[in-house]
Design an enzyme around this catalytic site. Structure first.
Site, PDB file in Angstrom:
ATOM      1  N   SER A 290       2.953   2.385   0.948  1.00  0.00           N
ATOM      2  CA  SER A 290       4.239   2.608   1.626  1.00  0.00           C
ATOM      3  C   SER A 290       3.954   3.203   2.997  1.00  0.00           C
ATOM      4  O   SER A 290       2.940   3.898   3.170  1.00  0.00           O
ATOM      5  CB  SER A 290       5.066   3.607   0.812  1.00  0.00           C
ATOM      6  OG  SER A 290       6.183   4.033   1.580  1.00  0.00           O
TER       7      SER A 290
ATOM      8  N   TYR B  47       5.670  11.037  -4.421  1.00  0.00           N
ATOM      9  CA  TYR B  47       5.584   9.644  -3.992  1.00  0.00           C
ATOM     10  C   TYR B  47       4.622   9.526  -2.812  1.00  0.00           C
ATOM     11  O   TYR B  47       3.689   8.723  -2.833  1.00  0.00           O
ATOM     12  CB  TYR B  47       6.983   9.153  -3.604  1.00  0.00           C
ATOM     13  CG  TYR B  47       7.036   7.703  -3.188  1.00  0.00           C
ATOM     14  CD1 TYR B  47       7.087   6.691  -4.144  1.00  0.00           C
ATOM     15  CD2 TYR B  47       7.046   7.336  -1.843  1.00  0.00           C
ATOM     16  CE1 TYR B  47       7.140   5.360  -3.765  1.00  0.00           C
ATOM     17  CE2 TYR B  47       7.104   6.018  -1.459  1.00  0.00           C
ATOM     18  CZ  TYR B  47       7.157   5.032  -2.422  1.00  0.00           C
ATOM     19  OH  TYR B  47       7.198   3.705  -2.040  1.00  0.00           O
TER      20      TYR B  47
END
Ligand SMILES: NC(=O)c1ccc[n+]([C@@H]2O[C@H](COP(=O)([O-])OP(=O)(O)OC[C@H]3O[C@@H](n4cnc5c(N)ncnc54)[C@H](OP(=O)(O)O)[C@@H]3O)[C@@H](O)[C@H]2O)c1
Length: 240
Positions: free
Chosen positions: A137, A150
């Site tokens: 990401s 995350y």
């Protein structure tokens, strides 16, 4: 890689980026296998996309991966691309978070891709040309405090991908990283105030993210950072 007539396995292929990947890769003439956990979503995927092979796999559970691996390589001996796409993002505040929730996020985002790779690697190495894609990401590079586990797990996956690429340099396996920016299928869901703040970040259509991956892989670009992700990497370096 040409990404035509390949046999491609996508974890988390029953929704979002994974399903879009499955659609675009199938349209190029590849055989595509997708995995998920939710039985209803798997059933809907089989119904709406009868050309996909859809399996139930828990990517955090080694026994589930090993059992799936036995079946899938027997049914698809030419399997040559593994895309580790399944992911989980949680709005976590350390003061109130449970240890279980935190562990779950690391398991899906980091342990899962590592286990999948370890189990499928002997098969992939035997193919004349093959690939592993890890989906990280843009946030991996930016230490996003509203989803800290995350960010940390995706940065860990980035680091793992780099070392995997180095160790496999003398094999037939190419190792790619796709770091999507925020997309039209947002993952973040948190408090009202956090949602308002995150909503200001532009969204890239998932079809464009997937096209960027396919173009990048066909041109042998190992790190694919579409849209805002490049900027996030630069900003993250400056901030650190
Ligand atoms: N969407 C974005 O804006 C964005 C931005 C940057 C990076 N990414 C990354 O891109 C990837 C896909 O994101 P997305 O938004 O498209 O995801 P999504 O729509 O939420 O789909 C997640 C997929 O992963 C599967 N999955 C989750 N946990 C699993 C587990 N433990 N075992 C097996 N399968 C599991 C889900 O299956 P079930 O529903 O059956 O559990 C589902 O198919 C993720 O790695 C994410 O971190 C997304």
């Amino acid at each position: 890689m040409r990404l035509r007539q390949d046999t491609i396995l996508i974890t988390g292929g029953t929704s979002g980026i994974g399903l879009e990947l499955a659609e675009q890769l199938s349209a190029r003439g590849n055989t595509v296998i997708v995995t998920g956990r939710n039985q209803e979503r798997l059933r809907r995927t089989r119904e709406s996309h009868p050309y996909l092979q859809a399996y139930s796999v828990e990517v955090t559970d080694l026994a589930s991966i090993e059992s799936f691996h036995r079946h899938v390589v027997a049914d698809f001996p030419t399997l040559d691309v593994l895309i580790n796409n399944a992911g989980l993002m949680q709005n976590i505040y350390f003061k109130s978070a449970s240890a279980e929730g935190v562990a779950d996020e690391v398991a899906v985002n980091l342990t899962g891709p590592i286990l999948m790779t370890q189990v499928f690697l002997p098969h992939l190495i035997r193919q004349p040309e093959s690939a592993i894609v890890n989906v990280t990401s843009g946030i991996a590079y930016f230490a996003f405090d509203k989803a800290p586990i995350y960010s940390a797990s995706k940065l860990g996956l980035h680091s793992y991908t780099q070392t995997l690429r180095k160790q496999l340099a003398d094999t037939s396996v190419k190792v790619f990283e796709l770091a999507p920016p925020r997309t039209t299928k947002p993952m973040f869901s948190g408090s009202e105030a956090d949602n308002r703040e995150v909503d200001r970040i532009p969204k890239m259509p998932i079809s464009q993210v997937v096209s960027a991956l396919i173009t990048g892989m066909t041109r042998d670009r190992h790190e694919i950072l579409p849209g805002m992700s490049k900027l996030l990497r630069v900003m993250g370096k400056i901030r650190l």
